[in-house]
Write a protein that holds these residues in place. Structure first.
Motif, PDB file in Angstrom:
ATOM      1  N   GLY A 156      26.981 -35.286  -1.208  1.00  0.00           N
ATOM      2  CA  GLY A 156      27.438 -34.421  -2.284  1.00  0.00           C
ATOM      3  C   GLY A 156      26.622 -34.532  -3.559  1.00  0.00           C
ATOM      4  O   GLY A 156      27.111 -34.194  -4.642  1.00  0.00           O
ATOM      5  N   TYR A 157      25.375 -35.005  -3.451  1.00  0.00           N
ATOM      6  CA  TYR A 157      24.493 -35.070  -4.616  1.00  0.00           C
ATOM      7  C   TYR A 157      23.835 -33.707  -4.816  1.00  0.00           C
ATOM      8  O   TYR A 157      23.612 -32.954  -3.865  1.00  0.00           O
ATOM      9  N   ARG A 158      23.506 -33.394  -6.049  1.00  0.00           N
ATOM     10  CA  ARG A 158      22.761 -32.156  -6.333  1.00  0.00           C
ATOM     11  C   ARG A 158      21.275 -32.441  -6.272  1.00  0.00           C
ATOM     12  O   ARG A 158      20.755 -33.236  -7.055  1.00  0.00           O
ATOM     13  N   PHE A 159      20.587 -31.797  -5.340  1.00  0.00           N
ATOM     14  CA  PHE A 159      19.149 -31.988  -5.187  1.00  0.00           C
ATOM     15  C   PHE A 159      18.384 -31.040  -6.102  1.00  0.00           C
ATOM     16  O   PHE A 159      18.701 -29.846  -6.178  1.00  0.00           O
ATOM     17  N   VAL A 160      17.387 -31.592  -6.805  1.00  0.00           N
ATOM     18  CA  VAL A 160      16.495 -30.779  -7.628  1.00  0.00           C
ATOM     19  C   VAL A 160      15.063 -31.083  -7.200  1.00  0.00           C
ATOM     20  O   VAL A 160      14.619 -32.244  -7.248  1.00  0.00           O
ATOM     21  N   ASN A 161      14.363 -30.073  -6.771  1.00  0.00           N
ATOM     22  CA  ASN A 161      12.950 -30.231  -6.409  1.00  0.00           C
ATOM     23  C   ASN A 161      12.168 -30.595  -7.670  1.00  0.00           C
ATOM     24  O   ASN A 161      12.183 -29.858  -8.656  1.00  0.00           O
ATOM     25  N   GLU A 162      11.482 -31.728  -7.633  1.00  0.00           N
ATOM     26  CA  GLU A 162      10.771 -32.192  -8.827  1.00  0.00           C
ATOM     27  C   GLU A 162       9.723 -31.185  -9.291  1.00  0.00           C
ATOM     28  O   GLU A 162       9.388 -31.140 -10.485  1.00  0.00           O
ATOM     29  N   ASN A 163       9.210 -30.372  -8.383  1.00  0.00           N
ATOM     30  CA  ASN A 163       8.189 -29.384  -8.767  1.00  0.00           C
ATOM     31  C   ASN A 163       8.762 -28.199  -9.519  1.00  0.00           C
ATOM     32  O   ASN A 163       8.008 -27.363 -10.032  1.00  0.00           O
ATOM     33  N   SER A 164      10.090 -28.108  -9.608  1.00  0.00           N
ATOM     34  CA  SER A 164      10.721 -26.996 -10.323  1.00  0.00           C
ATOM     35  C   SER A 164      11.073 -27.343 -11.763  1.00  0.00           C
ATOM     36  O   SER A 164      11.502 -26.478 -12.519  1.00  0.00           O
ATOM     37  N   VAL A 165      10.863 -28.602 -12.150  1.00  0.00           N
ATOM     38  CA  VAL A 165      11.321 -29.065 -13.465  1.00  0.00           C
ATOM     39  C   VAL A 165      10.275 -28.834 -14.539  1.00  0.00           C
ATOM     40  O   VAL A 165      10.580 -28.365 -15.638  1.00  0.00           O
ATOM     41  N   LEU A 166       9.031 -29.174 -14.249  1.00  0.00           N
ATOM     42  CA  LEU A 166       7.925 -29.039 -15.200  1.00  0.00           C
ATOM     43  C   LEU A 166       6.786 -28.270 -14.545  1.00  0.00           C
ATOM     44  O   LEU A 166       6.616 -28.334 -13.330  1.00  0.00           O
ATOM     45  N   PRO A 167       5.977 -27.569 -15.341  1.00  0.00           N
ATOM     46  CA  PRO A 167       4.777 -26.927 -14.785  1.00  0.00           C
ATOM     47  C   PRO A 167       3.661 -27.966 -14.622  1.00  0.00           C
ATOM     48  O   PRO A 167       2.545 -27.798 -15.113  1.00  0.00           O
ATOM     49  N   LEU A 168       3.989 -29.040 -13.929  1.00  0.00           N
ATOM     50  CA  LEU A 168       3.112 -30.192 -13.835  1.00  0.00           C
ATOM     51  C   LEU A 168       3.379 -30.870 -12.497  1.00  0.00           C
ATOM     52  O   LEU A 168       4.546 -31.026 -12.104  1.00  0.00           O
ATOM     53  N   ARG A 169       2.349 -31.261 -11.805  1.00  0.00           N
ATOM     54  CA  ARG A 169       2.490 -31.945 -10.528  1.00  0.00           C
ATOM     55  C   ARG A 169       1.884 -33.340 -10.636  1.00  0.00           C
ATOM     56  O   ARG A 169       1.126 -33.626 -11.555  1.00  0.00           O
ATOM     57  N   LYS A 170       2.222 -34.168  -9.665  1.00  0.00           N
ATOM     58  CA  LYS A 170       1.670 -35.520  -9.644  1.00  0.00           C
ATOM     59  C   LYS A 170       0.146 -35.487  -9.718  1.00  0.00           C
ATOM     60  O   LYS A 170      -0.470 -36.248 -10.471  1.00  0.00           O
ATOM     61  N   GLN A 171      -0.482 -34.594  -8.976  1.00  0.00           N
ATOM     62  CA  GLN A 171      -1.938 -34.539  -8.934  1.00  0.00           C
ATOM     63  C   GLN A 171      -2.548 -34.065 -10.255  1.00  0.00           C
ATOM     64  O   GLN A 171      -3.739 -34.271 -10.505  1.00  0.00           O
ATOM     65  N   ASP A 172      -1.738 -33.450 -11.116  1.00  0.00           N
ATOM     66  CA  ASP A 172      -2.228 -33.004 -12.418  1.00  0.00           C
ATOM     67  C   ASP A 172      -2.354 -34.150 -13.417  1.00  0.00           C
ATOM     68  O   ASP A 172      -3.047 -34.025 -14.428  1.00  0.00           O
ATOM     69  N   ILE A 173      -1.648 -35.250 -13.153  1.00  0.00           N
ATOM     70  CA  ILE A 173      -1.575 -36.330 -14.133  1.00  0.00           C
ATOM     71  C   ILE A 173      -2.798 -37.242 -14.073  1.00  0.00           C
ATOM     72  O   ILE A 173      -3.319 -37.679 -15.095  1.00  0.00           O
ATOM     73  N   ARG A 174      -3.277 -37.558 -12.892  1.00  0.00           N
ATOM     74  CA  ARG A 174      -4.521 -38.325 -12.706  1.00  0.00           C
ATOM     75  C   ARG A 174      -4.492 -39.651 -13.476  1.00  0.00           C
ATOM     76  O   ARG A 174      -5.310 -39.885 -14.365  1.00  0.00           O
ATOM     77  N   TYR A 175      -3.550 -40.465 -13.111  1.00  0.00           N
ATOM     78  CA  TYR A 175      -3.363 -41.758 -13.771  1.00  0.00           C
ATOM     79  C   TYR A 175      -3.517 -42.854 -12.722  1.00  0.00           C
ATOM     80  O   TYR A 175      -2.558 -43.258 -12.074  1.00  0.00           O
ATOM     81  N   SER A 176      -4.763 -43.299 -12.534  1.00  0.00           N
ATOM     82  CA  SER A 176      -5.051 -44.259 -11.479  1.00  0.00           C
ATOM     83  C   SER A 176      -6.365 -44.976 -11.769  1.00  0.00           C
ATOM     84  O   SER A 176      -7.113 -44.607 -12.676  1.00  0.00           O
ATOM     85  N   SER A 177      -6.626 -46.007 -10.976  1.00  0.00           N
ATOM     86  CA  SER A 177      -7.904 -46.728 -11.029  1.00  0.00           C
ATOM     87  C   SER A 177      -8.276 -47.097  -9.599  1.00  0.00           C
ATOM     88  O   SER A 177      -7.617 -46.680  -8.641  1.00  0.00           O
ATOM     89  N   LYS A 178      -9.301 -47.917  -9.446  1.00  0.00           N
ATOM     90  CA  LYS A 178      -9.684 -48.384  -8.112  1.00  0.00           C
ATOM     91  C   LYS A 178      -8.611 -49.293  -7.516  1.00  0.00           C
ATOM     92  O   LYS A 178      -8.561 -49.485  -6.299  1.00  0.00           O
ATOM     93  N   HIS A 179      -7.768 -49.857  -8.363  1.00  0.00           N
ATOM     94  CA  HIS A 179      -6.826 -50.885  -7.916  1.00  0.00           C
ATOM     95  C   HIS A 179      -5.360 -50.445  -7.958  1.00  0.00           C
ATOM     96  O   HIS A 179      -4.506 -51.127  -7.393  1.00  0.00           O
ATOM     97  N   TRP A 180      -5.046 -49.347  -8.619  1.00  0.00           N
ATOM     98  CA  TRP A 180      -3.654 -48.928  -8.711  1.00  0.00           C
ATOM     99  C   TRP A 180      -3.562 -47.413  -8.883  1.00  0.00           C
ATOM    100  O   TRP A 180      -4.504 -46.770  -9.324  1.00  0.00           O
TER     101      TRP A 180
END
Length: 272
Positions: free
Chosen positions: A65-89
């Motif tokens: 009975g939880y309300r599901f919200v697709n994370e891609n519908s919340v912001l005009p931003l996707r995980k791949q748009d953020i680009r926050y990584s290094s060789k190690h993380w």
């Protein structure tokens, strides 16, 4: 999961519960929600799960009975748009979840909403609003980079004597919108782009939504803020180990437990 807290009584406030989730959180999620319903001394409204559109996540939400919200519908931003990584993380998904939490004012139908990380289980009763004050659960250490980013965003140093990074927080829609307006007016761009531009992406822990919102509210409305020690314990076992007896034993010392990945939390294993 059993509760160590006895009969629940509501305070008169209704709160939606927002939890950002990915698939690895599904084993812990029902424990997180059940513990919140048992230990939050306010009426829980909708349980809102913000997550990738995966069949296993949708199925769990439907069954419970939880309300599901697709994370891609919340912001005009996707995980791949953020680009926050290094060789190690890789922290792009972690950063996206923080921005989703700060978007809770778009998702909740209640004046206040509670955000809990999907790995954190409350063990004791929690009252977040009483006597005109909001209680924030705090710890005595933080990441220095969180404060550097805060100062860049807000234009002043963080003023609170303790850290707000304790894996759950009550947000008030009006104050959250005030924070985002301040960021946008100061930086001349939408709030989430200002955050991404202000943080040092070479640092693995460069921004905290809890530290930012908590310190903003503390600086503007100090009389409305009550600080309590979080007494959170990091665990590396499975949430299924939380039997009634173990909950009662842990609750004698701690308010909550978090099932962290060992590789990120090799230190700080005592309560804060």
């Amino acid at each position: 999961m059993a509760s160590a807290t006895g009969t629940r009584t509501a305070s008169g406030y209704r709160l939606d519960l927002i939890i950002p989730v990915i698939e690895k959180d599904l084993k812990t999620l029902p424990h997180v929600v059940q513990a919140a319903k048992q230990n939050v001394r306010h009426t829980i409204g909708d349980v809102i799960i913000v997550a990738p559109d995966k069949p296993a996540i949708r199925s769990l939400c439907s069954r419970n009975g939880y309300r599901f919200v697709n994370e891609n519908s919340v912001l005009p931003l996707r995980k791949q748009d953020i680009r926050y990584s290094s060789k190690h993380w890789e922290r792009s998904g972690w950063m996206l979840q923080q921005l989703l939490k700060l978007s809770g004012d778009k998702l909740a139908s209640t004046k206040h909403f509670l955000v809990i990380d999907a790995d954190t289980v409350l063990l004791r009763p929690h009252t977040f609003i009483a006597g005109g004050q909001t209680t924030y659960y705090t710890r005595n250490w933080s990441q220095p980079e969180y404060y550097r980013t805060y100062q860049k965003l807000i234009g002043r140093k963080a003023a609170a004597p303790r850290s707000f990074v304790t894996h759950y927080m009550l947000f008030e829609k009006a104050k959250l919108r005030e924070l985002k307006r301040h960021i946008e007016q100061r930086h001349g761009r939408i709030w989430y782009k200002a955050i991404l531009a202000s943080m040092n992406k070479k640092r693995q822990f460069a921004f905290s939504e809890y530290e930012t919102y908590g310190n903003f509210v503390y600086s503007r409305y100090p009389q409305s803020v009550k600080l309590k020690a979080a007494l959170n314990r990091a665990l590396h076992s499975d949430a299924s180990t939380l039997t009634k007896d173990r909950i009662q034993s842990l609750a004698a010392k701690y308010r909550s437990v978090s099932f962290h990945e060992r590789k990120l939390y090799t230190k700080r294993l005592t309560a804060y």
